[in-house]
Enzyme design. Structure first.
Site, mmCIF file in Angstrom:
data_model
loop_
_atom_site.group_PDB
_atom_site.id
_atom_site.type_symbol
_atom_site.label_atom_id
_atom_site.label_comp_id
_atom_site.label_asym_id
_atom_site.label_seq_id
_atom_site.Cartn_x
_atom_site.Cartn_y
_atom_site.Cartn_z
ATOM 1 N N HIS A 25 0.964 43.615 54.424
ATOM 2 C CA HIS A 25 -0.111 44.573 54.116
ATOM 3 C C HIS A 25 -0.648 45.197 55.417
ATOM 4 O O HIS A 25 -0.859 46.411 55.493
ATOM 5 C CB HIS A 25 -1.295 43.860 53.436
ATOM 6 C CG HIS A 25 -1.026 43.336 52.061
ATOM 7 N ND1 HIS A 25 -1.308 42.048 51.680
ATOM 8 C CD2 HIS A 25 -0.514 43.942 50.957
ATOM 9 C CE1 HIS A 25 -0.991 41.886 50.396
ATOM 10 N NE2 HIS A 25 -0.505 43.012 49.944
ATOM 11 N N LYS A 49 -9.047 38.072 36.407
ATOM 12 C CA LYS A 49 -8.187 37.209 37.233
ATOM 13 C C LYS A 49 -9.021 36.174 37.972
ATOM 14 O O LYS A 49 -10.171 36.448 38.349
ATOM 15 C CB LYS A 49 -7.437 38.060 38.264
ATOM 16 C CG LYS A 49 -6.142 38.632 37.743
ATOM 17 C CD LYS A 49 -5.307 39.157 38.900
ATOM 18 C CE LYS A 49 -4.019 39.770 38.417
ATOM 19 N NZ LYS A 49 -3.270 40.394 39.519
ATOM 20 N N ARG A 98 8.964 47.061 49.057
ATOM 21 C CA ARG A 98 9.772 46.022 49.710
ATOM 22 C C ARG A 98 11.203 46.056 49.179
ATOM 23 O O ARG A 98 12.135 46.423 49.866
ATOM 24 C CB ARG A 98 9.171 44.627 49.456
ATOM 25 C CG ARG A 98 7.877 44.375 50.193
ATOM 26 C CD ARG A 98 7.142 43.194 49.644
ATOM 27 N NE ARG A 98 6.881 43.382 48.221
ATOM 28 C CZ ARG A 98 6.120 42.587 47.476
ATOM 29 N NH1 ARG A 98 5.574 41.526 48.003
ATOM 30 N NH2 ARG A 98 5.916 42.842 46.202
ATOM 31 N N SER A 136 1.547 38.071 48.668
ATOM 32 C CA SER A 136 0.411 37.139 48.582
ATOM 33 C C SER A 136 0.817 35.910 47.770
ATOM 34 O O SER A 136 0.405 34.789 48.084
ATOM 35 C CB SER A 136 -0.781 37.823 47.908
ATOM 36 O OG SER A 136 -1.167 38.961 48.634
HETATM 37 O O1 PNS Z 1 -1.807 44.295 45.129
HETATM 38 P P1 PNS Z 1 -1.447 44.632 43.705
HETATM 39 O O2 PNS Z 1 -1.986 43.580 42.778
HETATM 40 O O3 PNS Z 1 0.005 44.907 43.530
HETATM 41 O O4 PNS Z 1 -2.237 46.015 43.362
HETATM 42 C C1 PNS Z 1 -2.155 46.599 42.095
HETATM 43 C C2 PNS Z 1 -3.214 47.706 41.941
HETATM 44 C C3 PNS Z 1 -4.585 47.176 42.255
HETATM 45 C C4 PNS Z 1 -2.901 48.841 42.888
HETATM 46 C C5 PNS Z 1 -3.132 48.222 40.467
HETATM 47 O O5 PNS Z 1 -3.164 47.146 39.590
HETATM 48 C C6 PNS Z 1 -4.263 49.179 40.121
HETATM 49 O O6 PNS Z 1 -4.308 50.297 40.590
HETATM 50 N N1 PNS Z 1 -5.203 48.690 39.279
HETATM 51 C C7 PNS Z 1 -6.380 49.448 38.876
HETATM 52 C C8 PNS Z 1 -6.273 49.907 37.427
HETATM 53 C C9 PNS Z 1 -5.532 51.213 37.330
HETATM 54 O O7 PNS Z 1 -5.857 52.197 37.964
HETATM 55 N N2 PNS Z 1 -4.461 51.229 36.506
HETATM 56 C C10 PNS Z 1 -3.656 52.414 36.308
HETATM 57 C C11 PNS Z 1 -2.419 52.433 37.197
HETATM 58 S S1 PNS Z 1 -1.193 51.348 36.542
#
Ligand code: PNS
Length: 170
Positions: A25, A49, A98, A136
């Site tokens: 990150h 979560k 990745r 993570s």
């Molecule tokens: O680090 P991560 O868990 O892969 O991040 C995922 C994240 C936070 C970028 C994604 O889950 C997100 O944008 N969540 C907010 C809800 C949202 O906007 N959903 C619509 C897009 S799928």
């Protein structure tokens, strides 16, 4: 012609869970910092979560390991990423890629976000090859069995992880 959202004046949001932030990150944040006027690292607050670290703790951790980066801001958000991006006047979502399996998930997310706000542009940076395996979840998997994580996360985070897991064992 330079794409209107891809200028050095562009604000980029780097959204994620960062539970915990890894060297992968941090690599994306540093490289994003070279490309955009400002990078806002946005920690998703997801009440459904049960995280290893609270959102407040994650913000502190990320601030500490990005304190030498001038145009990096750390914040949290709830709800949709695109709604948060609108508030911050950011037209770019920054994400790291990745491996192939990431691509499917990330492309779906980028397309979903585009349906929610047509002006948003997702910019992917290929993760540096030394971090291609890193997530993570991998860090937590190793740490829960008492394995070393100093080579996977910034220094201050490794200490926090050891503290949390040593408390869990007692
Ligand atoms: O680090 P991560 O868990 O892969 O991040 C995922 C994240 C936070 C970028 C994604 O889950 C997100 O944008 N969540 C907010 C809800 C949202 O906007 N959903 C619509 C897009 S799928």
């Amino acid at each position: 012609m330079v794409h209107p959202v891809m200028t050095s004046q562009t604000i980029a949001i780097y959204p994620g869970s960062f539970d915990p932030i890894t060297l992968g990150h941090l690599d994306i944040i540093k490289r994003g910092n070279e490309l955009f006027e400002k990078v806002i690292v946005a920690v998703l607050s997801n009440p459904s979560k049960k995280p290893l670290f609270s959102v407040e703790k994650r913000i502190k951790q990320i601030k500490l390991c990005t304190e030498d980066l001038e145009n990096v801001e750390v914040d949290s958000f709830v709800g949709l990423t695109v709604e948060y991006a609108k508030i911050k006047q950011a037209k770019v979502l920054l994400r790291g890629l990745r491996v192939l399996s990431d691509f499917e998930k990330e492309l779906q997310m980028a397309h979903t976000n585009e349906t929610l706000w047509a002006d948003i542009e997702t910019v992917f940076l290929a993760t540096s090859k030394e971090y291609s395996f890193l997530s993570s979840s991998v860090v937590k998997e190793i740490a829960q069995f008492g394995g070393p994580v100093e080579h996977l996360v910034p220094h201050n985070i490794a200490k926090d992880i050891y503290i949390v897991y040593s408390q869990k064992q007692n």
